[in-house]
Design a protein around this motif. Structure first.
Motif: not given
Lengths: 248, 243
Positions: A27, A34, A38, A66, A68, A71-72, A75, A184, A188, A192
């Motif tokens: 990860l 990534l 990108d 971008s 993430l 989040i990763t 997680l 999780f 998520i 927000f």
């Protein structure tokens, strides 16, 4: 003290045949890969759009948002916390671990230290991947090591809240799916809900969003929140674990 | 077959999976609606439809992240019940056809995911009513699009299901499912998204307006699903269970 250190070593041994090292490596390096792809594909567009930042900062931003990473990383920490308890559950429960001459508090704390060490590994791997990516792409700006140092430290402190919270939640149930799902959905949903800074102070999952060391970012939320919730849930978890009757 | 389904439902009776399936979409809609309320003027300033805005806010995160992750969790649970307690040995000594077991587990898993989608739709309708959005309610979009994304999420379901049955550690399908979910946002922006089934639910809801409607996903997902289902069924009926 010796028993405490050997119980931390024990935790790592338990993870040797498991998935935690795969998660840590894949990860963190995957996300920096990534981010590398990108920035490689969108280099001109990104430098034009963010003309106030130098290229290293753009790479950092792309990694965090971008790709993430925000989040990763929580997680991954959630998964590691759940796996720590799952390995115990699979091998016959905490019965055997509790026969050792170590207090329950120290046992819980050793699990906490284990997750902290894993998350430090992940941060170091991710940042090394980013620096490597920048070198490969031949960024024109010179490497600002302090930027990445601040990034790493802010991230680590802001994630202490998630570590403590998830370790406590995972200790409450034997079912790995339930503890994973709690983590999780929490991540998520709160990422927000936390758009207002006031609410973000109260949600541990959201503190990592404020850990980017750029101008105009309110990093104090990350640091204060991380330390507060880290200590709070560590305390709650220890008290709960000490009182819990391990029957299975 | 009906008896098989009842047995499988009994195995899940004490598990909390239905709570997870039910509560998770409600959370996402809650955050979508609260997001909308925060930026109320920004979203309704140009006279846009309130229903559209609430739906768009919720569906972006739901179809990109939450739905694939919940599918991963639910399908991993299907295999976990047997894998954890050395159950395959006992279950397969019973006088049942392996084909029935495979099919009934998958049907149950996909039904739980369907409940998930229904809860999402109902939550959006409730959230809209609470924000006092005016009629007419665009039922076509709110009910139609999530159902379409359910249909195209079958490839994800079958892939995770096959992996969870074939591997005894529950971490393998979980890790693969979640690891493949994370890059979906980036992959959906490229032209290679068609070979990546995890982007299909997002594309079916056109990512809340981020992507254009593309009819290719429907035949692709059906072909992928049928192929994977057949391969999985063949492997399951012929495999030697040693653990």
């Amino acid at each position: 003290m010796k028993v405490f250190l050997s119980s931390i070593k024990n935790e790592f041994l338990k993870q040797k045949r498991g998935f935690t090292w795969i998660i840590v490596l894949l990860l963190s390096l995957g996300t920096s890969f990534l981010a590398f792809v990108d920035v490689y594909l969108r280099y001109d567009y990104l430098t034009k759009k963010q003309n106030l930042l130098n290229t290293w900062e753009i790479l950092l931003l792309e990694n965090h948002l971008s790709a993430l990473w925000f989040i990763t990383f929580p997680l991954a920490v959630t998964t590691i916390c759940s796996l720590l308890y799952y390995v115990d559950y699979k091998d016959g429960g905490l019965k055997y671990t509790l026969t050792l001459p170590i207090s329950k508090n120290k046992l819980y704390f050793s699990k906490w230290v284990t997750v902290v060490i894993f998350s430090i590994f992940m941060i170091i791997l991710n940042i090394s991947g980013l620096i490597l990516a920048g070198k490969i792409l031949n960024f024109p700006d010179s490497l600002d090591i302090y930027l990445f140092l601040k990034y790493g430290i802010y991230q680590f402190i802001s994630l202490l809240g998630v570590i403590s919270l998830q370790l406590w939640l995972s200790s409450r149930t034997n079912n790995i799916i339930v503890s994973l799902a709690q983590g999780f959905v929490g991540i998520i949903a709160s990422l927000f809900l936390a758009q207002s800074q006031f609410i973000a102070k109260l949600i541990p999952y959201a503190h990592i969003l404020y850990s980017i060391p750029l101008k105009g970012e309110n990093n104090s939320i990350a640091i204060q929140g991380g330390i507060t919730f880290g200590l709070l849930f560590l305390f709650i978890g220890m008290v709960h674990f000490k009182r819990k009757d391990i029957l299975d | 077959m009906r008896k098989m389904l009842q047995i499988e439902m009994l195995k899940l009776k004490h598990s909390k999976v239905l709570w997870i399936a039910a509560l998770a979409p409600a959370f996402i809609v809650f955050q979508g609606a609260s997001n909308f309320l925060r930026y109320y003027d920004l979203f309704t300033g140009k006279g846009q439809n309130i229903w559209n805005q609430i739906y768009t806010q919720s569906v972006i995160f739901y179809s990109f992240l939450l739905l694939p992750i919940l599918i991963t969790l639910i399908m991993s649970l299907m295999g976990k019940v047997e894998n954890d307690n050395g159950g395959w040995k006992y279950a397969l000594t019973l006088p049942i056809k392996r084909k029935d077991m495979y099919i009934s587990k998958f049907i149950l898993g996909s039904c739980i995911v369907f409940i998930n989608i229904l809860v999402f739709i109902v939550s959006i309708l409730i959230a809209g009513k609470m924000v006092k959005a005016p009629d007419p309610i665009p039922y076509g979009m709110i009910i139609g699009q999530p159902l379409l994304s359910y249909i195209v999420s079958f490839p994800i379901m079958i892939i995770i299901y096959i992996i969870s049955i074939n591997f005894s550690h529950v971490g393998v399908p979980l890790g693969l499912g979640i690891g493949l979910t994370l890059p979906t946002l980036l992959v959906a922006n490229t032209k290679y998204w068609i070979v990546y089934p995890w982007t299909y639910p997002a594309m079916a809801t056109s990512g809340g307006g981020l992507f254009e409607q593309n009819m290719l996903i429907y035949p692709f997902s059906i072909i992928l699903f049928v192929a994977a289902f057949a391969i999985g069924l063949y492997k399951f009926t012929t495999k030697d269970i040693l653990s």
